[in-house]
Design an enzyme around this catalytic site. Structure first.
Site, PDB file in Angstrom:
ATOM      1  N   HIS A  58       5.850  -4.448  -4.079  1.00 40.51           N
ATOM      2  CA  HIS A  58       5.001  -4.982  -3.004  1.00 40.51           C
ATOM      3  C   HIS A  58       5.377  -6.435  -2.714  1.00 40.51           C
ATOM      4  O   HIS A  58       5.598  -6.817  -1.559  1.00 40.51           O
ATOM      5  CB  HIS A  58       3.536  -4.873  -3.450  1.00 40.51           C
ATOM      6  CG  HIS A  58       2.555  -5.466  -2.493  1.00 40.51           C
ATOM      7  ND1 HIS A  58       1.646  -4.695  -1.800  1.00 40.51           N
ATOM      8  CD2 HIS A  58       2.317  -6.753  -2.105  1.00 40.51           C
ATOM      9  CE1 HIS A  58       0.894  -5.478  -1.035  1.00 40.51           C
ATOM     10  NE2 HIS A  58       1.282  -6.736  -1.207  1.00 40.51           N
ATOM     11  N   GLU A  59       5.449  -7.235  -3.779  1.00 35.69           N
ATOM     12  CA  GLU A  59       5.777  -8.654  -3.598  1.00 35.69           C
ATOM     13  C   GLU A  59       7.230  -8.836  -3.143  1.00 35.69           C
ATOM     14  O   GLU A  59       7.539  -9.734  -2.344  1.00 35.69           O
ATOM     15  CB  GLU A  59       5.532  -9.428  -4.896  1.00 35.69           C
ATOM     16  CG  GLU A  59       4.110  -9.325  -5.430  1.00 35.69           C
ATOM     17  CD  GLU A  59       3.066  -9.860  -4.468  1.00 35.69           C
ATOM     18  OE1 GLU A  59       3.442 -10.569  -3.516  1.00 35.69           O
ATOM     19  OE2 GLU A  59       1.881  -9.563  -4.656  1.00 35.69           O
ATOM     20  N   HIS A  62       7.478  -8.407   0.612  1.00 37.32           N
ATOM     21  CA  HIS A  62       7.093  -9.630   1.316  1.00 37.32           C
ATOM     22  C   HIS A  62       8.251 -10.633   1.305  1.00 37.32           C
ATOM     23  O   HIS A  62       8.604 -11.217   2.330  1.00 37.32           O
ATOM     24  CB  HIS A  62       5.890 -10.276   0.630  1.00 37.32           C
ATOM     25  CG  HIS A  62       4.576  -9.631   0.906  1.00 37.32           C
ATOM     26  ND1 HIS A  62       4.125  -9.344   2.180  1.00 37.32           N
ATOM     27  CD2 HIS A  62       3.585  -9.228   0.069  1.00 37.32           C
ATOM     28  CE1 HIS A  62       2.928  -8.798   2.120  1.00 37.32           C
ATOM     29  NE2 HIS A  62       2.577  -8.708   0.845  1.00 37.32           N
TER      30      HIS A  62
END
Length: 266
Positions: A58-59, A62
């Site tokens: 997820h990170e 980004h």
């Protein structure tokens, strides 16, 4: 290309992440084969490790999107190595999400990569950077539920089936919560570039409290019931029924005892 400004070392996968993957693989094997004397312990370790993997991805989503959007400082911060220890707030991105899974079976949105937004031009790029994280949870949920919506769960050991269902629940809850247009969450980050400057200035002070507000509301029984009704509808659409994820949660929280309906041993 933007990626040419990052050093090879900045993009090298961290041994920490490789170790987490190894734990996921070994405990997944133990869950599948029934090797562990305590099935719930194997499910707990497998789901927790896989959940941390999804948080890292997820990170990473980004960060990678921000890199291509123009923030070339991402590589030097270590965000492209998938090392959770490099996050700005490891507590918010890793520890608290795991704690909330243990406590209530909710996929807590993380969010701890510092992006230098001033380096990025274009509202669409800003929106895409915010959307990239929860879209990773959506993709993870689709992968976890593939055996269900492909009708390929026959022969899959019950323990592993339940574990996948519960892991999918975490991904769906994380995606839904992240996409809420609440200050401090990714959903607000998607729409923020399109809001009038005055509105953004008025909302900005409340951003640190947005996540707290969401979880305070989830403690309200009526709100919690509606939220999980929505989650259940999504999971049913992906082929997972209530018993699958409920038994996954029961096995995961093995220290509380497991419902007889969720027994995986012959």
């Amino acid at each position: 290309m933007t990626t040419a400004t990052t050093r090879p070392a900045d993009r090298r996968i961290s041994p920490v992440f490789v170790g987490i993957l190894a734990v996921t693989a070994v405990t997944g094997w133990a869950t599948w084969t029934g090797f562990a004397a305590q099935p719930g312990l194997a499910v707990f370790l497998f789901v927790t490790a896989a959940w941390v993997v999804s948080l890292c991805l997820h990170e990473y989503a980004h960060a990678r999107t921000a890199l291509h959007g123009g923030d070339i400082s991402i590589g030097a911060k270590g965000y492209l190595t998938l090392n959770p220890l490099k996050y700005t707030h490891a507590l918010l991105s890793i520890v608290l999400p795991v704690v909330f899974v243990i406590m209530g079976g909710i996929g807590l949105p993380g969010g701890a990569v510092f992006i230098e937004r001033g380096r990025i031009r274009g509202r669409w790029r800003h929106s895409l950077i915010s959307a990239a994280g929860p879209l990773t949870n959506v993709l993870f949920a689709i992968v976890c539920t593939a055996p269900f919506w492909l009708h390929a769960v026959d022969g899959v050991p019950l323990g592993f089936r339940y574990a996948l269902a519960f892991l999918a629940l975490l991904q769906v809850t994380a995606a839904i919560l992240n996409f809420l247009p609440v200050p401090g969450l990714d959903g607000y980050g998607v729409i923020e570039p399109w809001l009038p400057y005055g509105v953004k200035r008025q909302v900005e002070p409340f951003a640190p409290f947005g996540l707290l507000l969401v979880f305070a509301l989830l403690w309200v029984p009526s709100v919690n019931a509606v939220f999980f009704d929505v989650v259940d509808v999504v999971l049913r659409g992906l082929g997972i029924d209530l018993r699958d994820w409920y038994c996954g949660q029961e096995l995961y929280r093995f220290w509380l005892g497991t419902n007889e309906l969720c027994a995986v041993s012959p």
